[in-house]
Write a protein that holds these residues in place. Structure first.
Motif, mmCIF file in Angstrom:
data_model
loop_
_atom_site.group_PDB
_atom_site.id
_atom_site.type_symbol
_atom_site.label_atom_id
_atom_site.label_comp_id
_atom_site.label_asym_id
_atom_site.label_seq_id
_atom_site.Cartn_x
_atom_site.Cartn_y
_atom_site.Cartn_z
ATOM 1 N N SER A 15 0.904 -1.342 -0.067
ATOM 2 C CA SER A 15 -0.016 -0.133 0.159
ATOM 3 C C SER A 15 0.901 1.187 0.063
ATOM 4 O O SER A 15 1.762 1.497 0.852
ATOM 5 N N ILE A 35 -4.153 10.092 -5.725
ATOM 6 C CA ILE A 35 -4.898 8.811 -5.345
ATOM 7 C C ILE A 35 -5.294 8.317 -6.941
ATOM 8 O O ILE A 35 -5.083 7.093 -6.929
ATOM 9 N N VAL A 41 -2.796 5.467 -1.511
ATOM 10 C CA VAL A 41 -3.776 5.188 -0.656
ATOM 11 C C VAL A 41 -3.870 5.576 0.759
ATOM 12 O O VAL A 41 -4.839 4.898 1.556
ATOM 13 N N VAL A 96 -11.389 5.761 -0.806
ATOM 14 C CA VAL A 96 -10.350 4.525 -0.663
ATOM 15 C C VAL A 96 -10.707 3.816 0.321
ATOM 16 O O VAL A 96 -10.707 2.478 0.319
ATOM 17 N N THR A 100 -11.588 -0.271 0.036
ATOM 18 C CA THR A 100 -10.799 -1.448 0.476
ATOM 19 C C THR A 100 -11.302 -1.947 1.873
ATOM 20 O O THR A 100 -10.618 -2.773 2.516
ATOM 21 N N ASP A 104 -7.174 0.538 3.560
ATOM 22 C CA ASP A 104 -6.322 1.717 3.357
ATOM 23 C C ASP A 104 -7.398 2.824 3.413
ATOM 24 O O ASP A 104 -8.322 2.725 4.123
#
Length: 373
Positions: A15, A35, A41, A96, A100, A104
């Motif tokens: 990440s 991003i 992230v 994000v 996720t 993240d």
């Protein structure tokens, strides 16, 4: 199909977080573009970063004017400014975070470094910062000092996500992971939803090479000089093995069954300080699944431009890494002293940056106060 080094890095299980934050990044759309264009992230901040952001007061002029009119104290002004920036950054990363499943999309905010050796004060401020920012994708940064370890457990027990910072040794990292597990167990007992919580353990990299290399240069033998630039990567690789060990236990499996996410290793201090080394060294050599690499923008841009990946560079390297440390001990490096010096310097540096931040805001408030008009 991956088409860029950063896309490849992300696909390898790393990440990508940015180690920087400012109001300018938020308001110009820079953070959002990172991003969409550079696979960023998450974001980490620290007192040094905020001191740098506030040095350019133009972006904060309206808020500083308002704070001066209200007669805000310097501490209150710093708290309001920094939490506002972090709250807005959390909003930028909210998509994000959702996409996720909370792994993240995180933004980190550090407790006052002057409290690094005060457990109760750290916990109290962590709770206050969590409530003030009021965003689910916030992480509170707590230093991994001896006094910080119980603060980590107690903060997690309150259902608060934690980024543990200033980790230099594998032994301390193991203590951090134990504090994490204890905190998550207490959070579960306290009725918190473990699925919403997150944690990373920020293992500092480049500073280890800087300190060890300085000592190797002083020793000056061929054997010592041949070890320059080897300690930091080896140290992080041993940390990753410790991570695999701890998160392969029954204790962790029980928490995972209750919805907890593993506390991921985060490689911090990844900007190369010795120009003799490749500028992407601490990215390329630390690629491993389920890790975070938080990079200053210069390192991010360097990797985007010419970064190379050679697959997982960490798994299965613990034995070779241990040999590096055996060689360091053989030439006379006291690694225990290295870690202690780095921890002390880390706390002192953040403390100095915090004081610089307070001084900057104090000057701005004074120049704007009604008495000066």
């Amino acid at each position: 199909m991956s088409t860029t080094p950063l896309a490849d890095l992300s696909a390898a299980g790393v990440s990508i977080w940015l180690d920087d934050l400012s109001r300018k990044r938020i308001e110009t759309g820079n953070l959002a573009s990172l991003i969409s264009e550079k696979h960023v992230v998450g974001v980490t901040s620290n007192p040094t970063i905020f001191a740098g952001a506030l040095a350019d007061a133009a972006g904060y002029a309206d808020q500083l004017d308002d704070l001066a009119r209200r007669g805000a104290s310097v501490d209150d002004a710093v708290r309001e400014i920094t939490t506002d920036d972090v709250r807005r950054a959390c909003d930028v990363f909210r998509g994000v975070f959702t996409e996720t499943g909370g792994v993240d999309g995180r933004v980190s905010l550090e407790v006052d470094p002057r409290k690094a050796h005060q457990t109760d004060a750290t916990v109290s401020e962590a709770i206050d910062l969590w409530k003030t920012v009021d965003r689910p994708n916030l992480m509170i940064k707590i230093p991994a000092t001896p006094e910080g370890l119980p603060a980590i457990t107690r903060t997690l027990a309150e259902g608060i996500s934690v980024n543990v910072t200033l980790i230099f040794s594998v032994d301390r990292y193991r203590a951090v992971m134990d504090a994490f597990l204890a905190g998550m167990e207490q959070a579960r007992a306290n009725g918190h939803d473990l699925t919403t919580m997150g944690s990373v353990a920020s293992f500092f990299v480049s500073r280890v090479d800087s300190e060890v290399d300085k000592r190797l240069d002083k020793i000056g033998t061929d054997a010592a000089l041949a070890l320059r630039g080897t300690a930091a990567v080896a140290n992080a690789r041993l940390a990753y093995q410790a991570y695999l060990d701890v998160f392969g236990t029954e204790r962790w499996a029980t928490l995972q069954g209750a919805g907890a996410k593993a506390q991921r290793p985060l490689w911090a201090s990844t900007g190369v300080k010795n120009k003799a080394y490749p500028d992407t060294l601490y990215v390329t050599e630390l690629v491993a699944p389920n890790t975070v690499n938080t990079m200053p923008e210069a390192t991010l841009d360097a990797f985007a431009d010419h970064g190379e990946l050679h697959g997982d560079a960490v798994s299965g390297t613990a034995s070779a890494a241990a040999e590096v440390f055996a060689a360091l001990a053989e030439v006379g490096i006291d690694v225990g002293d290295v870690y202690q010096v780095l921890e002390n310097e880390g706390v002192d540096k953040f403390d100095g940056s915090w004081k610089e931040l307070l001084d900057t805001v104090s000057e701005q408030l004074t120049s704007r106060s009604p008495e000066q008009s």
